[in-house]
Design an enzyme around this catalytic site. Structure first.
Site, short mmCIF file in Angstrom:
data_model
loop_
_atom_site.label_atom_id
_atom_site.label_comp_id
_atom_site.label_asym_id
_atom_site.label_seq_id
_atom_site.Cartn_x
_atom_site.Cartn_y
_atom_site.Cartn_z
N CYS A 124 2.07 2.76 4.18
CA CYS A 124 2.94 3.54 3.29
C CYS A 124 2.55 5.02 3.19
O CYS A 124 3.42 5.90 3.21
CB CYS A 124 2.97 2.91 1.90
SG CYS A 124 1.40 2.22 1.38
N HIS A 239 3.45 7.21 -3.89
CA HIS A 239 2.22 7.88 -3.46
C HIS A 239 2.48 9.38 -3.39
O HIS A 239 3.57 9.82 -2.98
CB HIS A 239 1.81 7.42 -2.06
CG HIS A 239 1.40 5.98 -1.96
ND1 HIS A 239 1.09 5.20 -3.06
CD2 HIS A 239 1.24 5.18 -0.88
CE1 HIS A 239 0.75 3.99 -2.64
NE2 HIS A 239 0.83 3.95 -1.32
#
Ligand SMILES: NC(=O)c1ccc[n+]([C@@H]2O[C@H](COP(=O)([O-])OP(=O)(O)OC[C@H]3O[C@@H](n4cnc5c(N)ncnc54)[C@H](OP(=O)(O)O)[C@@H]3O)[C@@H](O)[C@H]2O)c1
Length: 329
Positions: A124, A239
């Site tokens: 990710c 994130h």
């Protein structure tokens, strides 16, 4: 007739995969959900969850989207492929395999041409970085990257989110703080300066190694220098990354902003935040500024929903590319 399997359908990524398949109206005639024996008898969105064991019926599956951890992928992805499925795998099990394409849909869809039934979805934190960096690499070449990540707890799975919730509740109510189980230290109201695990003798975590390896594989450039620190922060979803980019040809921050404004999958924002990125598919880029300490460097702040573009959305975008190829074959 397209039969699609979602393996790990009860997990954080698996559930978002089901949402993304529906939102994007992916043409599915038959959707089969798999999880572990822990989910025997469970349903997700009213659909039965099948246990992935030797009794599982793998016949007739065209595309299988896996997000059930590396061990499950190593054991089961080849079995799905043997039964005729194309597998898009979210775990790290196959990313380093030279015969397995590692694909970000906006960046290197051409790599799909050589697949042998198995395609890997990048990690990710690497995924969002690639969407932001690919246009810059094409325009000016990347010589060196310095990346610090601020990775959310959902990146570790549903147990980690439960741990964050339990510790937060204990702290706010003055109750007894439960011992950390998923992370080496308390995550609520804290920051863990090493996201991921250390392999024996390595001073970098596996998350950091993934970003180094996967960046070079996806951008098809082994010469890119990468210094990375992966950090876990008590954020539920999305994130964030502070990125310093040193290019081979000079490029100004203003030119970078112009390039990114037209790039697929990117949304420019002044100061993107995890909360605002959550639930969205774009990679948000802000704070693009010249680095006064180097004539060919700039810095930026990159934020994206790790469960969506960082995992589920990219997997479904790959499935769309594969379905397009099947339709035109
Ligand atoms: N979270 C992210 O941001 C992210 C991003 C990119 C890639 N990934 C990768 O995606 C995978 C899943 O992540 P997640 O965050 O969704 O984890 P998660 O919330 O912990 O979910 C794990 C899923 O895998 C299933 N599973 C576990 N063992 C299994 C087995 N032996 N057979 C079949 N199913 C099994 C679980 O089923 P039960 O409910 O029955 O246990 C559950 O559905 C991991 O490989 C992770 O590295 C995650």
């Amino acid at each position: 007739m397209t039969r699609v399997a979602v393996v790990g359908a009860t997990g954080n990524v698996g559930r978002v995969m089901l949402d993304v398949l529906a939102e994007r109206s992916f043409p599915v005639d038959d959707l089969v959900l798999f999880a572990s024996a822990r989910s025997a008898g469970a349903t997700v969105d009213g659909r039965p969850v099948h246990v992935l064991d030797d009794t599982a019926d793998l016949s007739g599956i065209d595309i299988a989207l896996f997000s059930a951890g590396g061990g499950t992928s190593r054991e089961w992805a080849p079995r799905f492929v043997e039964h005729g499925a194309v597998v898009v795998d979210n775990s790290s099990a196959w990313r380093r395999d030279e015969t397995v394409p590692l694909v970000v849909s906006e960046v290197n869809p051409h790599a799909l041409r050589d697949h042998r039934g198995l395609i890997a979805n990048p990690n990710c934190s690497t995924m969002q970085l690639m969407v932001a960096l690919a246009p810059i690499h094409r325009a000016a070449g990347i010589e060196r990257l310095i990346v610090s990540t601020y990775q959310s707890v959902s990146g570790t799975g549903k147990k980690a989110l439960d741990e964050l919730d339990a510790q937060t509740r204990a702290d706010l109510s003055g109750g007894e703080m439960p011992d950390p189980e998923v992370y080496p230290d308390q995550i609520a109201f804290n920051v863990i300066g090493a996201a991921g695990n250390f392999a024996d003798g390595d001073d970098h975590t596996d998350e950091e190694r993934k970003m180094m390896f996967e960046t070079r594989k996806i951008l098809e450039d082994e010469a890119i220098g990468i210094a990375v620190t992966c950090v876990r922060v008590p954020v539920r979803v999305s994130h964030s990354e502070a990125v310093n980019v040193q290019t081979r040809e000079a490029i100004s921050a203003a030119q970078v902003r112009e390039l990114l404004a037209d790039a697929p999958g990117i949304a420019l924002d002044e100061v993107p935040s995890p909360l605002r990125a959550a639930g969205r598919d774009e990679v948000f880029v802000g704070r693009v500024r010249d680095d006064a300490s180097h004539p060919r460097a700039f810095s930026m702040w990159v934020v994206s929903d790790n469960l969506r573009k960082g995992a589920a959305t990219n997997a479904v975008q790959i499935a769309e590319l594969l379905a397009g190829d099947r339709a035109s074959a």
